[in-house]
Design a protein around this motif. Structure first.
Motif, PDB file in Angstrom:
ATOM      1  N   THR A 188       0.828  -1.203   0.000  1.00 49.76           N
ATOM      2  CA  THR A 188       0.000   0.000   0.000  1.00 49.76           C
ATOM      3  C   THR A 188       0.866   1.258   0.000  1.00 49.76           C
ATOM      4  O   THR A 188       0.584   2.226  -0.727  1.00 49.76           O
ATOM      5  CB  THR A 188      -0.925  -0.002   1.221  1.00 49.76           C
ATOM      6  N   ALA A 189       1.936   1.266   0.804  1.00 44.11           N
ATOM      7  CA  ALA A 189       2.817   2.435   0.857  1.00 44.11           C
ATOM      8  C   ALA A 189       3.509   2.663  -0.483  1.00 44.11           C
ATOM      9  O   ALA A 189       3.615   3.807  -0.953  1.00 44.11           O
ATOM     10  CB  ALA A 189       3.846   2.260   1.968  1.00 44.11           C
ATOM     11  N   ILE A 190       3.958   1.580  -1.124  1.00 39.27           N
ATOM     12  CA  ILE A 190       4.614   1.728  -2.425  1.00 39.27           C
ATOM     13  C   ILE A 190       3.619   2.221  -3.474  1.00 39.27           C
ATOM     14  O   ILE A 190       3.936   3.081  -4.310  1.00 39.27           O
ATOM     15  CB  ILE A 190       5.249   0.389  -2.842  1.00 39.27           C
ATOM     16  N   GLY A 191       2.403   1.701  -3.440  1.00 42.01           N
ATOM     17  CA  GLY A 191       1.399   2.104  -4.417  1.00 42.01           C
ATOM     18  C   GLY A 191       1.022   3.565  -4.322  1.00 42.01           C
ATOM     19  O   GLY A 191       0.703   4.197  -5.354  1.00 42.01           O
ATOM     20  N   TYR A 192       1.056   4.131  -3.115  1.00 44.81           N
ATOM     21  CA  TYR A 192       0.698   5.542  -2.951  1.00 44.81           C
ATOM     22  C   TYR A 192       1.923   6.451  -2.865  1.00 44.81           C
ATOM     23  O   TYR A 192       1.796   7.631  -2.519  1.00 44.81           O
ATOM     24  CB  TYR A 192      -0.150   5.719  -1.691  1.00 44.81           C
ATOM     25  N   GLY A 193       3.097   5.900  -3.147  1.00 48.11           N
ATOM     26  CA  GLY A 193       4.305   6.719  -3.101  1.00 48.11           C
ATOM     27  C   GLY A 193       4.726   7.109  -1.708  1.00 48.11           C
ATOM     28  O   GLY A 193       5.343   8.168  -1.526  1.00 48.11           O
ATOM     29  N   LEU A 194       4.419   6.296  -0.726  1.00 47.17           N
ATOM     30  CA  LEU A 194       4.741   6.603   0.666  1.00 47.17           C
ATOM     31  C   LEU A 194       5.774   5.637   1.224  1.00 47.17           C
ATOM     32  O   LEU A 194       5.754   5.305   2.410  1.00 47.17           O
ATOM     33  CB  LEU A 194       3.467   6.553   1.529  1.00 47.17           C
ATOM     34  N   THR A 195       6.685   5.188   0.376  1.00 45.45           N
ATOM     35  CA  THR A 195       7.680   4.205   0.810  1.00 45.45           C
ATOM     36  C   THR A 195       8.508   4.679   2.001  1.00 45.45           C
ATOM     37  O   THR A 195       8.788   3.876   2.905  1.00 45.45           O
ATOM     38  CB  THR A 195       8.598   3.849  -0.375  1.00 45.45           C
TER      39      THR A 195
ATOM     40  N   TYR B 183       7.623   6.164   4.527  1.00 42.07           N
ATOM     41  CA  TYR B 183       6.840   6.060   5.760  1.00 42.07           C
ATOM     42  C   TYR B 183       6.430   4.621   6.077  1.00 42.07           C
ATOM     43  O   TYR B 183       5.696   4.395   7.047  1.00 42.07           O
ATOM     44  CB  TYR B 183       5.590   6.929   5.660  1.00 42.07           C
TER      45      TYR B 183
END
Length: 264
Positions: free
Chosen positions: A89-96, A98
């Motif tokens: 989910t973090a990678i998909g939303y560009g929040l790697t 975090y």
């Protein structure tokens, strides 16, 4: 039908409610007194000498080590699924950047202590409470009191410490597994990201957060170890369901206090 002149007045409708509320508060007062006595016995050196140390060692081993393999497997599977969901989910939303923060705060700080406490409650301490009630019914408590002993110290204290030890041990094991799985899911089997990963985890575990996490784990451990066994020392022992409800209430209170400390 006439009422006799000297007949007592009928009870008010609110009397059963008042008595039920007082009865419930008496249970909580009994639990607090019992907790104070157990903690006082636990702080005495004499509680860990001679035959008492042998009984304590047996309870520590019986409470903790049979649960370790099953809990390690379940913790690994549950942690891998949850961490993979968070990372994807973090990678998909560009929040790697975090992802580590989310994994540590959601899984390590919140879910792991509660999961370990519930596991020990269902696998260990509920059985301890039932065993103490059977010993009381068999007259073992009266035999110990007649010999000048205290059944709370001789029978309950080793089981309480065994439950606390098992909970803390499972929490530590789960934290190590979760941190290793989080690193592998984020960076793979390379060692080059380890300094940055440990630095990110260290920024989350500030002294205040670490203290709250330790107190929360200890509170959960005491709750699942003490509350199910308190029923055996009440004037009228309550059932298993009531013990579980009271344990859940204490766990909820500890969780709310930890959330207030961490986020407010």
């Amino acid at each position: 039908m006439s009422v006799p002149p000297h007949a007592p007045p009928p009870p008010s409708p609110s009397a059963p409610g008042r008595w039920g509320g007082w009865h419930a508060w008496s249970h909580w007062g009994h639990l607090l007194r019992l907790t104070g006595r157990v903690l006082a016995w636990a702080c005495l050196r004499s509680s860990y000498q001679g035959a008492r140390w042998r009984a304590l060692a047996e309870q520590l081993v019986a409470a903790a080590f049979p649960t370790l393999p099953w809990y390690a497997v379940l913790s690994t599977l549950f942690g891998q699924v949850l961490i993979r969901i968070v990372v994807v989910t973090a990678i998909g939303y560009g929040l790697t950047p975090y992802a580590v923060d989310m994994v540590v705060r959601v899984l390590v700080l919140e879910l792991i202590p509660l999961t370990a406490a519930l596991f020990v409650l269902l696998r260990v301490t509920v059985g301890h409470g039932l065993a103490l009630q059977r010993l009381r019914a068999a007259g073992v408590f009266d035999t110990i009191r007649a010999a000048g002993g205290d059944p709370l110290r001789e029978l309950a204290l080793p089981r309480v410490l065994g439950g606390v030890f098992a909970t803390v041990l499972l929490v530590l094991l789960s934290v190590v597994i979760a941190l290793v799985l989080a690193y592998l899911n984020l960076y793979g089997f390379t060692p080059w990201a380890l300094p940055g990963y440990t630095r990110a985890v260290g920024h989350i575990f500030t002294p205040a957060v670490t203290l709250i996490f330790a107190l929360k784990t200890l509170g959960f451990a005491l709750a699942v170890a003490l509350v199910p066994m308190a029923a055996a020392f009440e004037p009228q022992p309550s059932g298993e369901v009531r013990a579980l409800v009271r344990t859940a209430a204490v766990l909820l209170a500890v969780e709310l206090l930890s959330l207030i400390g961490n986020y407010y």
